[in-house]
Design a protein around this motif. Sequence first.
Motif, PDB file in Angstrom:
ATOM      1  N   VAL A 205       0.984  -1.308   0.013  1.00 32.38           N
ATOM      2  CA  VAL A 205      -0.016  -0.150   0.118  1.00 32.38           C
ATOM      3  C   VAL A 205       0.657   1.220  -0.163  1.00 32.38           C
ATOM      4  CG1 VAL A 205      -1.815   1.485   1.165  1.00 32.38           C
ATOM      5  CG2 VAL A 205      -1.913  -1.230   0.942  1.00 32.38           C
ATOM      6  N   GLU A 206       1.806   1.150   0.698  1.00 30.57           N
ATOM      7  CA  GLU A 206       2.929   2.346   1.028  1.00 30.57           C
ATOM      8  C   GLU A 206       3.529   2.659  -0.641  1.00 30.57           C
ATOM      9  OE1 GLU A 206       3.674   4.477   2.933  1.00 30.57           O
ATOM     10  OE2 GLU A 206       2.066   3.745   4.442  1.00 30.57           O
ATOM     11  N   ALA A 207       3.821   1.636  -1.308  1.00 31.40           N
ATOM     12  CA  ALA A 207       4.426   1.661  -2.651  1.00 31.40           C
ATOM     13  C   ALA A 207       3.464   2.256  -3.509  1.00 31.40           C
ATOM     14  CB  ALA A 207       4.801   0.279  -3.055  1.00 31.40           C
ATOM     15  N   PHE A 208       2.151   1.855  -3.455  1.00 30.33           N
ATOM     16  CA  PHE A 208       1.122   2.320  -4.427  1.00 30.33           C
ATOM     17  C   PHE A 208       1.089   3.906  -4.136  1.00 30.33           C
ATOM     18  CE2 PHE A 208      -1.052  -1.947  -4.203  1.00 30.33           C
ATOM     19  CZ  PHE A 208      -0.526  -2.444  -5.542  1.00 30.33           C
ATOM     20  N   THR A 209       1.103   4.173  -2.866  1.00 30.47           N
ATOM     21  CA  THR A 209       1.154   5.677  -2.345  1.00 30.47           C
ATOM     22  C   THR A 209       2.041   6.670  -3.046  1.00 30.47           C
ATOM     23  OG1 THR A 209      -0.324   5.094  -0.495  1.00 30.47           O
ATOM     24  CG2 THR A 209       0.448   7.146  -0.432  1.00 30.47           C
ATOM     25  N   LYS A 210       3.367   5.912  -2.829  1.00 35.17           N
ATOM     26  CA  LYS A 210       4.377   6.895  -3.209  1.00 35.17           C
ATOM     27  C   LYS A 210       4.414   6.893  -4.661  1.00 35.17           C
ATOM     28  CE  LYS A 210       9.511   6.030  -2.382  1.00 35.17           C
ATOM     29  NZ  LYS A 210       9.957   5.516  -3.492  1.00 35.17           N
ATOM     30  N   ASP A 211       4.112   5.926  -5.644  1.00 39.87           N
ATOM     31  CA  ASP A 211       4.036   6.047  -6.831  1.00 39.87           C
ATOM     32  C   ASP A 211       3.045   6.786  -7.434  1.00 39.87           C
ATOM     33  OD1 ASP A 211       5.956   4.117  -7.173  1.00 39.87           O
ATOM     34  OD2 ASP A 211       4.695   2.542  -7.577  1.00 39.87           O
ATOM     35  N   PHE A 212       1.824   6.997  -6.813  1.00 38.76           N
ATOM     36  CA  PHE A 212       0.724   8.012  -7.353  1.00 38.76           C
ATOM     37  C   PHE A 212       1.271   9.526  -6.841  1.00 38.76           C
ATOM     38  CE2 PHE A 212      -3.297  10.066  -7.138  1.00 38.76           C
ATOM     39  CZ  PHE A 212      -3.837   9.509  -8.064  1.00 38.76           C
ATOM     40  N   GLU A 213       1.904   9.549  -5.661  1.00 35.58           N
ATOM     41  CA  GLU A 213       2.376  10.789  -5.571  1.00 35.58           C
ATOM     42  C   GLU A 213       3.329  11.547  -6.151  1.00 35.58           C
ATOM     43  OE1 GLU A 213       0.766  11.161  -0.604  1.00 35.58           O
ATOM     44  OE2 GLU A 213       3.029  10.882  -1.142  1.00 35.58           O
ATOM     45  N   GLY A 214       4.206  10.511  -6.643  1.00 38.38           N
ATOM     46  CA  GLY A 214       5.149  10.883  -7.539  1.00 38.38           C
ATOM     47  C   GLY A 214       4.549  11.188  -8.843  1.00 38.38           C
ATOM     48  N   LEU A 215       3.506  10.910  -9.322  1.00 36.53           N
ATOM     49  CA  LEU A 215       2.832  11.284 -10.535  1.00 36.53           C
ATOM     50  C   LEU A 215       2.034  12.648 -10.121  1.00 36.53           C
ATOM     51  CD1 LEU A 215       1.762  10.450 -13.333  1.00 36.53           C
ATOM     52  CD2 LEU A 215      -0.118   9.125 -12.032  1.00 36.53           C
ATOM     53  N   CYS A 216       1.314  12.822  -9.118  1.00 33.55           N
ATOM     54  CA  CYS A 216       0.284  13.735  -9.085  1.00 33.55           C
ATOM     55  C   CYS A 216       0.680  14.880  -7.921  1.00 33.55           C
ATOM     56  CB  CYS A 216      -1.088  13.249  -8.822  1.00 33.55           C
ATOM     57  SG  CYS A 216      -1.687  12.496 -10.051  1.00 33.55           S
ATOM     58  N   GLU A 218       2.284  15.305  -3.633  1.00 30.81           N
ATOM     59  CA  GLU A 218       2.036  14.805  -1.912  1.00 30.81           C
ATOM     60  C   GLU A 218       0.608  15.145  -1.624  1.00 30.81           C
ATOM     61  OE1 GLU A 218       5.104  16.059   0.575  1.00 30.81           O
ATOM     62  OE2 GLU A 218       3.988  15.352   2.230  1.00 30.81           O
ATOM     63  N   GLY A 219       0.098  14.140  -1.251  1.00 24.46           N
ATOM     64  CA  GLY A 219      -1.405  14.236  -0.563  1.00 24.46           C
ATOM     65  C   GLY A 219      -2.420  13.841  -1.675  1.00 24.46           C
ATOM     66  N   LYS A 220      -1.992  13.670  -3.024  1.00 19.98           N
ATOM     67  CA  LYS A 220      -3.070  13.540  -3.730  1.00 19.98           C
ATOM     68  C   LYS A 220      -3.671  12.321  -3.911  1.00 19.98           C
ATOM     69  CE  LYS A 220      -2.742  17.997  -5.651  1.00 19.98           C
ATOM     70  NZ  LYS A 220      -4.077  18.760  -5.378  1.00 19.98           N
ATOM     71  N   THR A 221      -4.953  12.259  -4.211  1.00 18.95           N
ATOM     72  CA  THR A 221      -5.679  10.866  -4.336  1.00 18.95           C
ATOM     73  C   THR A 221      -6.411  10.956  -5.550  1.00 18.95           C
ATOM     74  OG1 THR A 221      -7.563  11.585  -3.400  1.00 18.95           O
ATOM     75  CG2 THR A 221      -5.716  10.825  -1.629  1.00 18.95           C
ATOM     76  N   MET A 222      -7.230   9.858  -5.976  1.00 21.75           N
ATOM     77  CA  MET A 222      -8.106   9.749  -7.067  1.00 21.75           C
ATOM     78  C   MET A 222      -9.304  10.750  -6.834  1.00 21.75           C
ATOM     79  SD  MET A 222      -6.767   7.990  -9.202  1.00 21.75           S
ATOM     80  CE  MET A 222      -8.372   7.745 -10.377  1.00 21.75           C
ATOM     81  N   GLU A 223      -9.427  11.330  -5.433  1.00 24.26           N
ATOM     82  CA  GLU A 223     -10.439  12.314  -5.223  1.00 24.26           C
ATOM     83  C   GLU A 223     -10.046  13.844  -5.692  1.00 24.26           C
ATOM     84  OE1 GLU A 223     -11.259  12.908  -0.891  1.00 24.26           O
ATOM     85  OE2 GLU A 223     -12.849  14.515  -1.673  1.00 24.26           O
ATOM     86  N   ASN A 224      -8.748  14.286  -5.778  1.00 27.19           N
ATOM     87  CA  ASN A 224      -8.396  15.564  -5.843  1.00 27.19           C
ATOM     88  C   ASN A 224      -7.252  15.744  -6.865  1.00 27.19           C
ATOM     89  OD1 ASN A 224      -6.440  14.696  -4.230  1.00 27.19           O
ATOM     90  ND2 ASN A 224      -6.732  15.880  -2.575  1.00 27.19           N
ATOM     91  N   CYS A 225      -6.609  14.771  -7.711  1.00 28.45           N
ATOM     92  CA  CYS A 225      -5.715  14.721  -8.615  1.00 28.45           C
ATOM     93  C   CYS A 225      -6.227  15.518  -9.899  1.00 28.45           C
ATOM     94  CB  CYS A 225      -5.213  13.175  -8.870  1.00 28.45           C
ATOM     95  SG  CYS A 225      -6.184  12.168  -9.872  1.00 28.45           S
TER      96      CYS A 225
END
Length: 225
Positions: A205-216, A218-225
């Motif tokens: 789960v940590e790796a998923f978050t890190k990858d997504f934040e690298g893209l969009c 810090e603190g971004k999710t599918m709600e606010n990217c």
Amino acid sequence: MKFIIDDANVEAIKALYEYFPVEGVTTNPSILAKSGRQPYDVLKEIRGIIGQDADLHVQVVSKKAENMITEAAKMRAELGENTFIKVPTTREGLKAMKALAADGVKITATAIYTPMQAFLAAKAGAAYAAPYVNRIDNLGADGIATVKKIHDIFKNNGLKTEVLAASFKNSQQVQELCAYGIGAATIASDVMEGLIKNDSVVAAVEAFTKDFEGLCGEGKTMENC
Ligand code: E4P
């Protein structure tokens, strides 16, 4: 398999009810003693948390059948008719089970170490039979095999009684019985929490978050990217 909490710690029960798919609470005199509170005080609080319709299993303390029956009446008056009366599967316990079942009282036969105890309790009218997995293992016997045999005996004899497997020390014991289709398991809070504890899952789960934040960012999710 129904999951029930084997604990009288109200904070632990609240937390498990919030996060886990649990369907009731079991206690025994030792668990109540561990809470350090007066039995009916803590049991009423638990009833308030889980609701009137949820399974609450509470054990009699008396050794004679007649006294077990009067204890059961008091427990049902205080805690509601949906309270399962846990009766140790002794000779006196069987006598009490027969009388209580005739009155429509819900019974959980407890302190079960052998298949024949469970069979007799089922014939005496128990709704649940609670074999003690870990305590059976500690005697040098096979707790899991004993529970499976009890389950088979009930099915092969057309008995409606369900197994409520009890006394777990680890996830493997729970998983084995889950795979076998045992009716219910009552699990201590720490063992229940252990069912979902896994460092590999946390790392994934940590790796998923890190990858997504690298893209969009810090603190971004599918709600606010
Ligand atoms: C349930 O009916 C038993 O009271 C309980 O699960 C026993 O668990 P223990 O062997 O961990 O004390």
